[in-house]
Design a protein around this motif. Structure first.
Motif, PDB file in Angstrom:
ATOM      1  N   ALA B  16     -15.796  49.970  84.332  1.00 32.22           N
ATOM      2  CA  ALA B  16     -15.935  48.938  83.301  1.00 32.22           C
ATOM      3  C   ALA B  16     -17.083  49.285  82.359  1.00 32.22           C
ATOM      4  CB  ALA B  16     -16.168  47.577  83.948  1.00 32.22           C
ATOM      5  N   ARG B  35     -14.053  45.888  71.510  1.00 32.68           N
ATOM      6  CA  ARG B  35     -12.849  45.099  71.691  1.00 32.68           C
ATOM      7  C   ARG B  35     -12.694  44.624  73.141  1.00 32.68           C
ATOM      8  NH1 ARG B  35      -7.997  49.442  70.631  1.00 32.68           N
ATOM      9  NH2 ARG B  35      -8.494  50.843  72.364  1.00 32.68           N
ATOM     10  N   GLU B 170     -19.894  35.961  74.406  1.00 32.24           N
ATOM     11  CA  GLU B 170     -18.931  35.409  73.457  1.00 32.24           C
ATOM     12  C   GLU B 170     -19.066  33.901  73.335  1.00 32.24           C
ATOM     13  OE1 GLU B 170     -15.106  37.028  73.530  1.00 32.24           O
ATOM     14  OE2 GLU B 170     -15.770  38.953  74.310  1.00 32.24           O
TER      15      GLU B 170
HETATM   16  N1  LIG Z   1     -14.063  41.328  88.673  1.00 36.23           N
HETATM   17  C1  LIG Z   1     -13.398  42.385  88.175  1.00 36.23           C
HETATM   18  N2  LIG Z   1     -12.582  43.108  88.995  1.00 36.23           N
HETATM   19  C2  LIG Z   1     -11.903  44.178  88.502  1.00 36.23           C
HETATM   20  N3  LIG Z   1     -11.966  44.608  87.232  1.00 36.23           N
HETATM   21  C3  LIG Z   1     -12.765  43.916  86.385  1.00 36.23           C
HETATM   22  C4  LIG Z   1     -13.504  42.781  86.810  1.00 36.23           C
HETATM   23  N4  LIG Z   1     -14.202  42.299  85.748  1.00 36.23           N
HETATM   24  C5  LIG Z   1     -13.887  43.121  84.705  1.00 36.23           C
HETATM   25  N5  LIG Z   1     -13.043  44.086  85.091  1.00 36.23           N
HETATM   26  C6  LIG Z   1     -12.498  45.170  84.247  1.00 36.23           C
HETATM   27  O1  LIG Z   1     -13.591  45.797  83.640  1.00 36.23           O
HETATM   28  C7  LIG Z   1     -13.256  46.126  82.300  1.00 36.23           C
HETATM   29  C8  LIG Z   1     -14.321  45.535  81.364  1.00 36.23           C
HETATM   30  O2  LIG Z   1     -14.191  44.109  81.386  1.00 36.23           O
HETATM   31  P1  LIG Z   1     -15.131  43.112  80.594  1.00 36.23           P
HETATM   32  O3  LIG Z   1     -14.759  41.749  80.957  1.00 36.23           O
HETATM   33  O4  LIG Z   1     -16.522  43.526  80.779  1.00 36.23           O
HETATM   34  O5  LIG Z   1     -14.706  43.426  79.064  1.00 36.23           O
HETATM   35  P2  LIG Z   1     -15.134  42.645  77.761  1.00 36.23           P
HETATM   36  O6  LIG Z   1     -15.631  43.656  76.818  1.00 36.23           O
HETATM   37  O7  LIG Z   1     -16.002  41.494  78.094  1.00 36.23           O
HETATM   38  O8  LIG Z   1     -13.734  42.120  77.250  1.00 36.23           O
HETATM   39  P3  LIG Z   1     -13.343  40.669  76.669  1.00 36.23           P
HETATM   40  O9  LIG Z   1     -13.604  40.764  75.211  1.00 36.23           O
HETATM   41  O10 LIG Z   1     -11.878  40.577  76.986  1.00 36.23           O
HETATM   42  O11 LIG Z   1     -14.139  39.651  77.407  1.00 36.23           O
HETATM   43  C9  LIG Z   1     -11.881  45.609  82.029  1.00 36.23           C
HETATM   44  O12 LIG Z   1     -10.975  46.676  82.159  1.00 36.23           O
HETATM   45  C10 LIG Z   1     -11.628  44.611  83.124  1.00 36.23           C
HETATM   46  O13 LIG Z   1     -10.277  44.596  83.494  1.00 36.23           O
END
Ligand SMILES: Nc1ncnc2c1ncn2[C@@H]1O[C@H](COP(=O)(O)OP(=O)(O)OP(=O)(O)O)[C@@H](O)[C@H]1O
Ligand SMILES: Nc1ncnc2c1ncn2[C@@H]1O[C@H](COP(=O)(O)OP(=O)(O)OP(=O)(O)O)[C@@H](O)[C@H]1O
Ligand SMILES: [Mg+2]
Ligand SMILES: [Mg+2]
Ligand SMILES: O=P([O-])([O-])[O-]
Lengths: 432, 272, 282, 294, 272
Positions: B16, B35, B170
């Motif tokens: 991640a 994104r 966000e």
């Molecule tokens: N608890 C979790 N278990 C497994 N995968 C996770 C978990 N939390 C996040 N991920 C994965 O880690 C990656 C990053 O997620 P994250 O939520 O940090 O993205 P983000 O930039 O905040 O996106 P968004 O704008 O949708 O909130 C993604 O591929 C997500 O599927």
């Protein structure tokens, strides 16, 4: 897909649907046919006892007074429903009975019975029946002609059942039943000095300092036993109250053990769940029996039996509610650096309270009903009084009295729990 | 002050956040863009220690944040408030109680169990609400408020923690443009007036440009941009959001639209 | 323990309306309470087993119970209780009978007439309502008491009173209950379940007829819990032992019929009952 | 509350007002808590003193009964399979009572529920009285009806079946009507506009919408009714409850049979419970493919 | 043919329709327009007898429709099909079953409860669906269709009734412009090809103008206009919709917008 195939397919689909929709009722009907046979419903017609039904119904709104003469010594005893404890004191009689050398009983509508060495019954529209019961039989004399349906006579026994009442003569006894409307002796028994007083009279007595005595006579009425009945009702309610809320208090912490999101350890969760299943599966009925060895008969035993079963039910329901909690709130609280207990207190409990309260209050109402049954098995309470009164199959007015009380109790608990649910869950409890 | 060194987080096979490093020397307002799925939320959650990093070190004023356990970790969390996209309030409790949750770390477990807080805290909570223009809603339940109002309650809770850093994941994504503006302005004010560091994940470029002193861009778990809003050209933005020629800033905008943008938007709608 | 007790609990065997049972034992309760000086209470569980469990669990101290129920307690725990007294019938004897009866208008006059009909036992723990008939009747009919073997159906009604009502109503064709077998049939004899039913206005004995009578059953013992302090045991035993002289009315009430009083008795009188019960067990 | 708060001149006033409000609420909650705990304590005390045995005297003996029972069951474990077979017919009778009464109760309850739901009721005047009837049916414990019916019909499974069915009508009638209230009236109106009769409107317009919820509640009721039917057996209405009472009250000597019956009953309850909860989950949670063909 | 005389409907103190009278001599397509609350729906519902008129008489070919009871009333309903804004289909049932519901009045209750429809009816249902371009959706569940498709199923159900009159209560109000056009065209076709009378409540002027032979305007429960589409000037329209100078036809239009109308619409949205 051409239109023709659509036609063909749809027609086929509808004939399938026809079969499936017909199948359900056919299966149900077949099952009922099986039940009809296996429960021997056809034989029900033979078994049904309409006389009993009639007794039951008439007993609920009327009572009978027995005037019985012992043919050996000529003594006459009057009692309500033939019960010893409802016997008229010596020399006291209702106004339709004249005591004396011979006793006359006026059943009304011209039906007149005289008790003495010779028993006489003047039946309007039929004639006079006399009997001289002795060791050689009843010795009854009837008007000439065939005996009407309402008389059954044999050497040692004559029974005449008319609309006005009933006369039974055997060698040893001559007994008259007179039916009256109402629940006799409901307020005071015959030995009470307040028997037969009207409301106005009672009030004036009450104001002249006898209120306590009046209450005492009412409360200890040996026929209706209002005091005992009140205690029994209270015990029933008590069992439901202790059982339900005790179970809720115990089940709440245990439910955390059975919830996936709070107990990651699978084996622990498994154990907790099986414990809940066991507690529920054994059922209050069996817990009552098991516990009555340790605690003996009484409301405590009933309350604990209910508590054990409900701990199982609540444990299961609460843990399901816990698995459905919204993690966002917990995370929000956790992000401030809150300690674990604080996280539960503010992240979980506020979400849980409406669900739990509503379930617990629903159970409270339904447990009031179960407490009647548990009481009947051992615990006590109104259930025991009711089942025993039914087992005796005699005091149907008492049975109806208890049933009315139970329905009122359950319905008022239903109303109360509904009111509390609305009040506690919808109402703003702000900080909690 | 705040220093991230090679912070990595993997979920199973999925990485991640991948070796993210940056340093912040003084309180400022930082926007993280990228994104969906870029790793923004995960990064913030590791900062607050809601999620543990797989490897790497975070230090704050020399303190190794990643190594904290138990009470020390919770103390850090209270220093580093978090604001969520979905507000994460306790909806059935009143606004003031929600704000007071910001003090949980400081109070004994027992006293808080019965929702007992010192009068002083209550006054302070209402003062903070006042500052955010929310005082009149103090006795209401959180669930009775609009999204924008709820987010302000969440900010009040964060302020109640009197934190060194405010992390906002966000904060305006669930809000309408009007409320979004109010919330972002509140965060900016907090930064400017109290001198607290604010790190906000933002979905949209223009918000980052308008409110932040520094912008960090993430893509597929990696930091691909770190600079001032001025350095953030449409080209760089395209890199951050994935090199797609059809990229248009307008689709990520939350500003209240001006008339000239309208026909395009309408065409978009009609095309759907 | 041998120390003072804080309350004394009397169990009343089922088979009769709870309220009536409470009523008829009230005089005993008062006498014991006065003598012991501790709160004394009456308990009327729904069936015999309630009292049995109470005596075993130590939640009931005294009860006048049937021999079979006593045997049930004895088998489960020989140390729990001892029989102390037995009631003396009007004629000086101490036993009673199990009696089979049917409705007079049913045409059934003997066990033969009961073939393929519904037979009603009382409570499984009753001597006269189950144990003795279930031992003696099979020998007479050369068949078991299983449903469908000789009788069409064999059913437990739940208690003596229920059996009488069930026979009277025609729910079962014949049943068994207890009686001393003395006095007039019309009165329901001098005591027993039939007499109580007549006194309560439940049945008219002219509607019923006797179809079978058992051999004499050892009298119903008053049993006392062994764990009670010796002085308590002595006091309570004294009260009931002399009841026939001091308060004959109360003796009649608690015994459920005309008695002259109570006489001491020991476990030895019930060894045959214990044996019969063991034979009926798995 | 909004109107109230708007009147406050400044934050200080607001703080004081809020504080006062919080304190009042705290006091109220405290009083309620104390009251509740006092009630619970007093209730326990009363129950304890009205019980034959006290809680503290008895707590040590709670395992006496299970011990006696288990001891005997283990001692004669080789007889167990025989007992299980011997009592199977009784168990089937108990299950049949529950199933027949649930079916009967569900059908009548469904009908009643349509009669008491505003918008569906063909005779709106009857809604109130019929609701009261449902309340009464729910309030009467099954045991009451069963015992009265045993008096009139004699023993056997029929009184129990009728008693449980009547109670089920009350319980399901109410639950179903709550489901109905959430059903959309649009299909019903659509069918009304083509000149459909009341039965057609209900059967085609309402039932398909609510059937999964109905089924889920009916399954839950079946679960409850199995227990009810066992309990009624205990007080005289056939089935396995009757055998359980007779063996259990005989005590030592037949505890092994009681244990066998108990195992049968327990297993049945657990199996039905699990099956129904799996089916209910499938019915109520998503799985839109749970086609209802009506 | 159809004659309404002084039809009035009051709900408590509120008069929904006030002494409405009009006569239709031959099958035609009639549009009823008026703003929300004008009484359009109530009028149609009285025609179908879903609602009972408070006073007044409706006759059809001499038959007093308002006096019908029981079976006679249901027979009338089957003669006078109704199409609803929200389609009012049975969502969990398949399309053909929904269409077959149009025959309920003719079939015995019992047979319809067990899906015992004659094959002939099934074929006819599919033919009708075919005519409306919906044959391929025949086996699907109604809820699986788009709004426009559902409305066509509703029309198919109406046709299945083989009615003299088709009443349509804002048939296109929940539909997007594309679907709205298809549905209105279907209704027009039915009128023209089968010679059935169609009475449609319409929210928008231009639809009425485009598809109807006669337009009836209602305001506050009263009929304030009755004439040809040509007679319906902007002035009259203003009367019907309430004399508001800001009235613009565009706000009630359902035609697919051209670009020049867009800015105004957008301004409307922004102003909300
Ligand atoms: N608890 C979790 N278990 C497994 N995968 C996770 C978990 N939390 C996040 N991920 C994965 O880690 C990656 C990053 O997620 P994250 O939520 O940090 O993205 P983000 O930039 O905040 O996106 P968004 O704008 O949708 O909130 C993604 O591929 C997500 O599927
Ligand atoms: N069932 C009802 N009970 C009470 N008032 C009603 C009912 N149905 C309609 N009304 C009232 O009657 C008036 C006319 O309503 P109607 O639905 O006929 O208007 P309409 O022209 O169809 O409006 P819309 O365009 O919103 O559908 C309105 O004031 C409405 O509130
Ligand atoms: Mg995120
Ligand atoms: Mg309308
Ligand atoms: O045990 P008995 O029922 O015969 O007293």
């Amino acid at each position: 897909m051409t239109t023709t195939t659509v036609h063909a397919r749809t027609v086929a689909q509808f004939s399938r649907k026809k079969i499936t929709t017909m199948a359900a009722p056919v299966v149900i009907l077949a099952y009922f046919a099986y039940i009809f046979v296996s429960f021997d419903m056809a034989g029900l017609g033979d078994r049904i006892n309409l006389n009993n039904a009639r007794t039951l119904v008439s007993d609920t709104y009327s009572y009978k007074t027995h005037v019985a003469q012992d043919n050996r010594d000529g003594s006459v005893a009057l009692s309500i429903e033939g019960e010893r404890k409802a016997q008229y004191p010596e020399g006291m009689a209702p106004n339709w009975v004249t005591l004396g050398e011979v006793t006359t009983v006026d059943l009304g509508q011209g039906h007149l019975i005289t008790l003495g060495p010779q028993v006489r019954y003047e039946i309007p529209g039929y004639g006079l029946v006399t009997a001289r019961p002795g060791d050689d039989g009843v010795n009854a004399v009837f008007p000439v002609g065939d005996l009407p349906d309402f008389i059954s006579a044999s050497k040692n026994r004559v029974m005449i059942a008319t609309d006005a009442g009933r006369l039974t003569i055997t060698r040893s006894r001559a007994e008259v039943f007179k039916y009256n409307y109402g629940w006799e002796l409901f307020f005071f028994t015959l030995d009470s000095s307040y028997y037969g007083m009207g409301a106005g009279q009672l009030l004036s007595h009450a104001f002249s300092g006898e209120a306590g005595a009046i209450m005492e006579d009412f409360w200890t009425n040996t026929m209706w036993r209002h005091g005992d009945v009140a205690w029994a009702l209270f015990e029933t309610l008590l069992m439901a109250f202790l059982g339900t809320f005790g179970a809720a208090i115990i089940a709440l912490p245990l439910a955390f053990l059975a919830a996936r999101n709070f107990t990651p350890l699978g084996s622990l969760r498994f154990v907790a769940r099986r414990v809940f299943d066991f507690l529920r599966g054994v059922d209050g009925l069996i817990w009552t029996i098991v516990l009555s060895r340790a605690f003996g008969p009484g409301p405590l035993t009933g309350a604990f039996a209910m508590l054990l079963t409900d701990t199982g039910s609540f444990g299961k329901m609460f843990s399901e509610a816990l698995e459905n909690v919204d993690d966002k709130q917990i995370e929000g609280v956790a992000s401030t650096g809150a300690k674990p207990l604080q996280r539960y207190r503010f992240g979980v409990i506020p979400q849980l309270t409406p669900v739990l309260l509503s379930q617990v209050l629903y159970y409270f109402e339904s447990n009031t009903r179960s407490a009647t049954i548990i009481g009947a098995i051992t615990g006590g309470g109104i259930g025991l009084l009711l089942t025993q009164a039914i087992a005796t199959q005699k005091d149907w007015e008492e049975v109806s009295y208890y049933i009315v009380l139970i329905i009122l109790l359950v319905m008022s608990m239903d109303t109360l729990s509904g009111w509390l649910r609305r009040k506690l869950i919808k109402g703003d409890e702000g900080g909690h | 002050m705040l220093r991230l060194e090679n912070i990595t987080k993997t979920f199973g096979a999925n990485t991640a956040v991948h070796a993210a490093s940056f340093t912040v020397d003084q309180p400022m307002m930082i926007g993280i863009i990228g994104r969906s799925g870029a790793g923004k939320s995960t990064l913030l959650r590791m900062l607050n220690r809601l999620t543990d990093a797989t490897s790497g070190v975070i230090t704050f004023d020399g303190l190794d944040v990643t190594a904290l356990r138990g009470t020390a970790k919770r103390n850090w969390q209270s220093q580093c408030a978090m604001i969520f996209q979905q507000f994460n309030l306790v909806p059935r409790m009143d606004v003031v109680s929600n704000v007071l949750h910001g003090t949980l770390n400081r109070r004994s477990t027992l006293s808080t169990m019965f929702n007992l807080y010192p009068d002083g805290d209550i006054h302070r909570a209402i003062d903070i609400l006042e500052r955010l223009g929310m005082a009149e809603h103090a006795p209401k339940r959180a669930e009775a408020l609009s999204g924008g109002q709820q987010q302000r309650v969440a900010i009040a809770r964060a302020l109640m923690q009197d934190p060194r850093i405010i992390l906002a994941d966000e904060p305006i994504a669930s809000l309408d443009p009007m409320n979004a503006q109010v919330v972002m302005q509140s965060l900016r004010d907090i930064h400017e007036q109290d001198g607290r560091m604010v790190i906000a994940n933002l979905h949209t470029l223009d918000t980052a440009r308008r409110y932040c002193d520094r912008v960090i861009g993430m893509r597929d778990g990696m930091i691909v941009f770190d600079g001032t809003p001025e350095q953030l050209t449409t080209g760089t933005a395209r890199d951050i959001y994935g090199a797609d020629a059809s990229f248009s800033e307008a689709t990520t905008s939350t500003q209240i639209e001006t008339a000239e943008a309208a026909p395009k938007m309408l065409a978009d709608i009609a095309a759907q | 323990d041998a120390h003072a007790i804080s309350e004394f609990r009397i169990g009343i065997l089922g088979g009769e309306n709870a309220q009536d049972r409470m009523n008829s034992n009230e005089c005993l309760r008062i006498a014991v309470e006065d003598a012991l000086g501790v709160p004394t209470r009456l308990f009327a569980p729904a069936d015999y087993n309630g009292v049995i469990q109470g005596l075993l669990g130590g939640t009931i101290d005294l009860s006048l119970m049937g021999p079979s129920s006593y045997a049930a307690v004895y088998i489960a725990d020989p140390e729990a209780v001892s029989p102390i007294l037995v009631k003396i019938n009007a004629d000086g004897s101490t036993g009673y009978y199990s009696i089979g009866f049917a409705r007079a208008d049913s045409g059934v006059t003997s066990l033969e007439g009961m073939q393929d009909k519904v037979f009603g036992f009382g409570d499984p723990n009753s001597t006269s309502g189950y144990l003795i008939p279930s031992v003696e009747i099979p020998a007479l009919i050369s068949a078991t008491m299983e449903s469908g073997d000789y009788f069409g159906e064999v059913r437990f009604t739940g208690g003596h009173e229920q059996t009488i009502v069930a026979v009277n109503n025609g729910d079962v064709d014949g049943g068994v209950t207890w009686t001393d077998g003395q006095g007039n049939w019309e009165d329901g004899y001098t005591f027993g379940a039939l007499r109580k039913a007549v006194d309560a206005g439940l049945v008219d004995m002219n509607d019923l007829t006797e179809i079978w009578r058992s051999r004499l059953i050892p009298g119903e013992p008053v049993v006392l819990r062994n764990a009670l302090p010796e002085d308590v045991r002595a006091t309570v035993t004294g009260i009931i032992d002399t009841m026939g002289e001091t308060d004959p009315e109360c003796a009649t009430a608690i015994a459920g019929g005309e008695v002259t009083g109570f006489d001491p008795i020991t476990h030895d009188a019930y060894t045959s009952i214990v044996a019969a019960r063991l034979a009926k067990s798995n | 509350m909004v109107d109230q708060t708007e009147n406050y001149a400044n934050v200080a006033d607001l703080s004081t007002a809020y504080l006062a409000q919080v304190k009042a609420k705290r006091l109220m909650n405290f009083i309620m808590l104390v009251l509740f705990l006092a009630l619970l304590g007093a209730g326990f005390y009363t129950a304890d003193s009205r019980n034959a045995g006290g809680f503290w005297d008895g707590i040590g003996n709670v395992f006496d009964f299970p011990e006696a029972m288990l001891g005997e069951a283990i001692e004669r474990v080789q007889l167990m399979p025989g007992y299980l077979v011997k009592y199977l017919p009784s168990l089937i009778e108990t299950i049949n009572i529950a199933a027949a009464s649930t079916l009967l109760g569900a059908v009548l309850g469904l009908f009643m529920s349509l009669l008491v739901t505003r918008g569906f009721a063909p005779v709106p005047m009857l809604v109130g009285p019929l609701r009261r009837i449902l309340d009464v049916l729910r309030a009467v414990p099954e045991i009451v009806i069963a015992l009265v019916l045993i008096f009139m019909l004699g023993g056997g499974p029929v009184p129990a079946m009728i008693a449980i069915a009547l109670h089920t009508v009350g319980a399901l009638g109410k639950l179903f009507s709550e489901v109905n209230e959430n059903a959309s009236l649009k299909p019903v109106e659509g069918l009304a506009s083509v000149g459909a009769s009341w039965t057609q409107r209900m059967w085609l317009g309402v039932i398909p919408q609510v059937a999964p919820n109905y089924l889920s509640y009916a399954l839950l009721r079946f679960e409850i009714n199995i227990r009810a039917s066992a309990i009624l057996g205990f007080v005289g209405a056939g089935g396995i409850g009757y055998d359980l009472r007779n063996t259990m009250s005989w005590g030592v000597g037949k505890y092994d049979e009681a244990a066998a019956i108990f195992i049968l009953l327990f297993l049945t309850i657990v199996v039905v419970d699990q099956l129904s909860s799996i089916m209910r989950k499938r019915l109520t949670h998503g799985n839109s493919s749970a086609e209802v063909t009506l």
